[in-house]
Design a protein around this motif. Structure first.
Motif, PDB file in Angstrom:
ATOM      1  N   GLN A  16       0.832  -1.198   0.000  1.00  0.00           N
ATOM      2  CA  GLN A  16       0.000   0.000   0.000  1.00  0.00           C
ATOM      3  C   GLN A  16       0.871   1.255   0.000  1.00  0.00           C
ATOM      4  O   GLN A  16       1.916   1.296   0.653  1.00  0.00           O
ATOM      5  N   MET A  17       0.393   2.263  -0.722  1.00  0.00           N
ATOM      6  CA  MET A  17       1.140   3.510  -0.776  1.00  0.00           C
ATOM      7  C   MET A  17       0.178   4.690  -0.692  1.00  0.00           C
ATOM      8  O   MET A  17      -0.879   4.693  -1.309  1.00  0.00           O
ATOM      9  N   ALA A  18       0.552   5.692   0.093  1.00  0.00           N
ATOM     10  CA  ALA A  18      -0.163   6.963   0.164  1.00  0.00           C
ATOM     11  C   ALA A  18       0.788   8.063  -0.263  1.00  0.00           C
ATOM     12  O   ALA A  18       1.897   8.180   0.267  1.00  0.00           O
ATOM     13  N   THR A  19       0.365   8.845  -1.231  1.00  0.00           N
ATOM     14  CA  THR A  19       1.178   9.960  -1.727  1.00  0.00           C
ATOM     15  C   THR A  19       0.590  11.264  -1.205  1.00  0.00           C
ATOM     16  O   THR A  19      -0.598  11.541  -1.394  1.00  0.00           O
ATOM     17  N   LEU A  20       1.408  12.052  -0.553  1.00  0.00           N
ATOM     18  CA  LEU A  20       0.981  13.333   0.003  1.00  0.00           C
ATOM     19  C   LEU A  20       1.535  14.461  -0.844  1.00  0.00           C
ATOM     20  O   LEU A  20       2.749  14.600  -0.994  1.00  0.00           O
ATOM     21  N   GLN A  21       0.623  15.249  -1.406  1.00  0.00           N
ATOM     22  CA  GLN A  21       1.033  16.388  -2.226  1.00  0.00           C
ATOM     23  C   GLN A  21       0.749  17.683  -1.479  1.00  0.00           C
ATOM     24  O   GLN A  21      -0.393  17.979  -1.121  1.00  0.00           O
ATOM     25  N   HIS A  22       1.806  18.464  -1.255  1.00  0.00           N
ATOM     26  CA  HIS A  22       1.690  19.764  -0.593  1.00  0.00           C
ATOM     27  C   HIS A  22       2.323  20.792  -1.514  1.00  0.00           C
ATOM     28  O   HIS A  22       3.557  20.864  -1.623  1.00  0.00           O
ATOM     29  N   SER A  25       5.574  19.988  -3.649  1.00  0.00           N
ATOM     30  CA  SER A  25       6.337  18.913  -3.013  1.00  0.00           C
ATOM     31  C   SER A  25       5.471  17.676  -2.830  1.00  0.00           C
ATOM     32  O   SER A  25       4.252  17.766  -2.720  1.00  0.00           O
ATOM     33  N   MET A  26       6.125  16.518  -2.795  1.00  0.00           N
ATOM     34  CA  MET A  26       5.402  15.260  -2.706  1.00  0.00           C
ATOM     35  C   MET A  26       6.192  14.272  -1.846  1.00  0.00           C
ATOM     36  O   MET A  26       7.410  14.159  -1.978  1.00  0.00           O
ATOM     37  N   ASN A  27       5.473  13.576  -0.963  1.00  0.00           N
ATOM     38  CA  ASN A  27       6.084  12.544  -0.124  1.00  0.00           C
ATOM     39  C   ASN A  27       5.265  11.271  -0.224  1.00  0.00           C
ATOM     40  O   ASN A  27       4.052  11.318  -0.472  1.00  0.00           O
ATOM     41  N   ALA A  28       5.893  10.143  -0.026  1.00  0.00           N
ATOM     42  CA  ALA A  28       5.229   8.852  -0.098  1.00  0.00           C
ATOM     43  C   ALA A  28       5.349   8.120   1.229  1.00  0.00           C
ATOM     44  O   ALA A  28       6.379   8.199   1.914  1.00  0.00           O
ATOM     45  N   PHE A  29       4.270   7.413   1.587  1.00  0.00           N
ATOM     46  CA  PHE A  29       4.227   6.599   2.801  1.00  0.00           C
ATOM     47  C   PHE A  29       3.744   5.208   2.410  1.00  0.00           C
ATOM     48  O   PHE A  29       2.927   5.060   1.495  1.00  0.00           O
ATOM     49  N   TYR A  30       4.240   4.188   3.117  1.00  0.00           N
ATOM     50  CA  TYR A  30       3.974   2.817   2.691  1.00  0.00           C
ATOM     51  C   TYR A  30       3.406   1.980   3.833  1.00  0.00           C
ATOM     52  O   TYR A  30       3.648   2.252   5.009  1.00  0.00           O
ATOM     53  N   GLY A  31       2.650   0.955   3.441  1.00  0.00           N
ATOM     54  CA  GLY A  31       2.123  -0.001   4.393  1.00  0.00           C
ATOM     55  C   GLY A  31       0.690   0.284   4.791  1.00  0.00           C
ATOM     56  O   GLY A  31       0.067   1.259   4.354  1.00  0.00           O
ATOM     57  N   ILE A  32       0.163  -0.561   5.641  1.00  0.00           N
ATOM     58  CA  ILE A  32      -1.246  -0.491   6.008  1.00  0.00           C
ATOM     59  C   ILE A  32      -1.576   0.762   6.819  1.00  0.00           C
ATOM     60  O   ILE A  32      -2.727   1.193   6.890  1.00  0.00           O
ATOM     61  N   GLU A  33      -0.556   1.392   7.426  1.00  0.00           N
ATOM     62  CA  GLU A  33      -0.756   2.628   8.180  1.00  0.00           C
ATOM     63  C   GLU A  33      -0.432   3.867   7.350  1.00  0.00           C
ATOM     64  O   GLU A  33      -0.355   4.979   7.886  1.00  0.00           O
ATOM     65  N   ASP A  37      -0.257   7.898   8.438  1.00  0.00           N
ATOM     66  CA  ASP A  37       1.015   8.612   8.407  1.00  0.00           C
ATOM     67  C   ASP A  37       0.925   9.853   7.518  1.00  0.00           C
ATOM     68  O   ASP A  37       1.467  10.914   7.857  1.00  0.00           O
ATOM     69  N   ALA A  38       0.249   9.717   6.388  1.00  0.00           N
ATOM     70  CA  ALA A  38       0.104  10.857   5.481  1.00  0.00           C
ATOM     71  C   ALA A  38      -0.730  11.957   6.128  1.00  0.00           C
ATOM     72  O   ALA A  38      -0.418  13.146   6.006  1.00  0.00           O
ATOM     73  N   LEU A  39      -1.789  11.570   6.833  1.00  0.00           N
ATOM     74  CA  LEU A  39      -2.614  12.562   7.518  1.00  0.00           C
ATOM     75  C   LEU A  39      -1.820  13.290   8.608  1.00  0.00           C
ATOM     76  O   LEU A  39      -1.974  14.498   8.807  1.00  0.00           O
ATOM     77  N   ALA A  40      -0.960  12.573   9.301  1.00  0.00           N
ATOM     78  CA  ALA A  40      -0.164  13.190  10.355  1.00  0.00           C
ATOM     79  C   ALA A  40       0.777  14.250   9.787  1.00  0.00           C
ATOM     80  O   ALA A  40       1.063  15.260  10.436  1.00  0.00           O
ATOM     81  N   ALA A  41       1.235  14.030   8.558  1.00  0.00           N
ATOM     82  CA  ALA A  41       2.175  14.965   7.936  1.00  0.00           C
ATOM     83  C   ALA A  41       1.480  16.053   7.130  1.00  0.00           C
ATOM     84  O   ALA A  41       2.115  17.021   6.712  1.00  0.00           O
ATOM     85  N   ALA A  42       0.168  15.914   6.896  1.00  0.00           N
ATOM     86  CA  ALA A  42      -0.560  16.824   6.006  1.00  0.00           C
ATOM     87  C   ALA A  42      -0.946  18.114   6.709  1.00  0.00           C
ATOM     88  O   ALA A  42      -1.008  18.191   7.938  1.00  0.00           O
ATOM     89  N   THR A  43      -1.222  19.127   5.886  1.00  0.00           N
ATOM     90  CA  THR A  43      -1.808  20.373   6.361  1.00  0.00           C
ATOM     91  C   THR A  43      -3.063  20.646   5.527  1.00  0.00           C
ATOM     92  O   THR A  43      -3.289  20.024   4.483  1.00  0.00           O
ATOM     93  N   THR A  44      -3.881  21.578   5.982  1.00  0.00           N
ATOM     94  CA  THR A  44      -5.138  21.891   5.310  1.00  0.00           C
ATOM     95  C   THR A  44      -4.904  22.176   3.823  1.00  0.00           C
ATOM     96  O   THR A  44      -4.001  22.922   3.454  1.00  0.00           O
ATOM     97  N   GLY A  45      -5.729  21.543   2.986  1.00  0.00           N
ATOM     98  CA  GLY A  45      -5.652  21.757   1.547  1.00  0.00           C
ATOM     99  C   GLY A  45      -4.765  20.788   0.809  1.00  0.00           C
ATOM    100  O   GLY A  45      -4.753  20.780  -0.432  1.00  0.00           O
TER     101      GLY A  45
END
Length: 338
Positions: A16-22, A25-33, A37-45
């Motif tokens: 599993q992969m979640a891609t966070l776009q801010h 810039s872009m970051n990737a997080f892996y695994g069932i969590e 993890d992406a939500l913890a690193a995200a900001t509004t919008g």
């Protein structure tokens, strides 16, 4: 062992992969969590894009966009959220968008209020709002049980529901349009209901029904004049008025079997995420909504579709080697609902 290598490679491809776009810039997080993890690193919008596969359910506490690969399990390209999901964004935050997800578990919107949000192209067993709705949209989805409390502008369109219920008397500008209700529209709901297919609507003078097809409706005798003169919907068999503990079929208008309106008659009575709820050609031509299109899911300006509004890769071909110019041929086919 080459076969063992091939198995390990195949397994690696389904992580599993979640891609966070801010911004850019872009970051990737892996695994069932990965979603958590992406939500913890995200900001509004920010935008969080999820791969296919299963992710553990998060608490969504930021107004972000979360988009999956789709909710249709049979397609093989779907994103599932496992466990109970809770939305609790700060009061007054706007812009939460959730699309293309199959929720396995209850989905609860808590807190004081949820403002200017959209839930689209999702499958939810239970969607419960305890927070006040302030300008929200639920569209193009299959939600078995929808319950909401205080509302101020709530647009529900192209949704299949078994039951729709409300727990507050404070409901302003609730609009139910081009939907299918297979079980019951409760008499606690205060709404304008348009262009929809309703299997069991408990009569209430707090609702206005326009250009629907209604079967097995039940209204209290004191509301009979309202049901006769205040609506333009079509009744099919099984409609009654309740009077002093007895049923009276006093305003029944029979247009034949309700289930016969559907290509598959079983779709008239059962909420099922795999059903399409399509009308026969004859019914689609006969029962027309106020906008000039067929009642139910496949009418309206943007008919029901399982195709996501965000582009999804549905086919890709990559050449095994570069050409004489050192170029690699890559062909990608994407689709998105217009």
């Amino acid at each position: 062992d080459l076969s063992g290598f091939m198995i390990q490679k195949a397994q690696a491809q389904v992580v599993q992969m979640a891609t966070l776009q801010h911004g850019e810039s872009m970051n990737a997080f892996y695994g069932i969590e990965a979603l958590k993890d992406a939500l913890a690193a995200a900001t509004t919008g920010d935008i969080i894009s999820l791969s296919t596969g299963q992710f553990n359910a998060p608490t969504i506490n930021k107004a972000v966009t979360i988009q999956g690969a789709g909710y249709v399990i049979a397609s093989g390209n779907y994103t599932a959220i496992v466990g109970e999901t809770t939305v609790d964004v700060p009061d007054g935050s706007t812009g939460l968008v959730v699309e293309g997800l199959h929720f396995i578990g209850k989905f609860t919107v808590a807190g004081d209020s949820l403002c200017s949000f959209a839930f689209r192209k999702c499958r939810m067993g239970t969607l419960l709002f305890t927070a006040k709705i302030v300008e929200g949209e639920l569209g193009q989805s299959k939600v078995q049980y929808l319950t909401y409390a205080e509302t101020n502008r709530f647009y529900v369109h192209h949704v299949v529901m078994q039951e729709i219920n409300a727990t507050s008397e404070n409901q302003v500008a609730v609009d139910v349009d081009h939907c299918v209700v297979t079980g019951c529209l409760r008499n606690t709901v205060t709404a304008v209901v348009r262009n929809s297919l309703l299997k069991d609507a408990l009569g209430t003078s707090s609702c206005a029904f326009y250009n629907n097809v209604i079967s097995q409706n039940r209204g209290h005798n004191s509301q009979s004049s309202y049901w006769y003169g205040g609506i333009t919907s079509t009744y099919v068999s099984g409609n009654t008025i309740w009077n002093d503990g007895y049923y009276y079929a006093s305003y029944e208008t029979v247009h034949g079997s309700y289930s016969a309106l559907f290509v598959n008659t079983a779709h008239a009575n059962t909420w099922n995420e795999a059903y399409d709820y399509k009308l026969t050609d004859e019914a689609a031509a006969q029962y027309i909504g106020g906008d000039g299109t067929q009642v139910g899911l496949y009418g309206g300006a943007v008919p029901f579709s399982e195709v996501l509004s965000t582009p999804q890769i549905i086919e890709k071909t990559i050449a095994p080697q570069t050409d004489e110019n050192g170029m690699l041929s890559v062909k990608i086919k994407v689709q998105a609902q217009q």
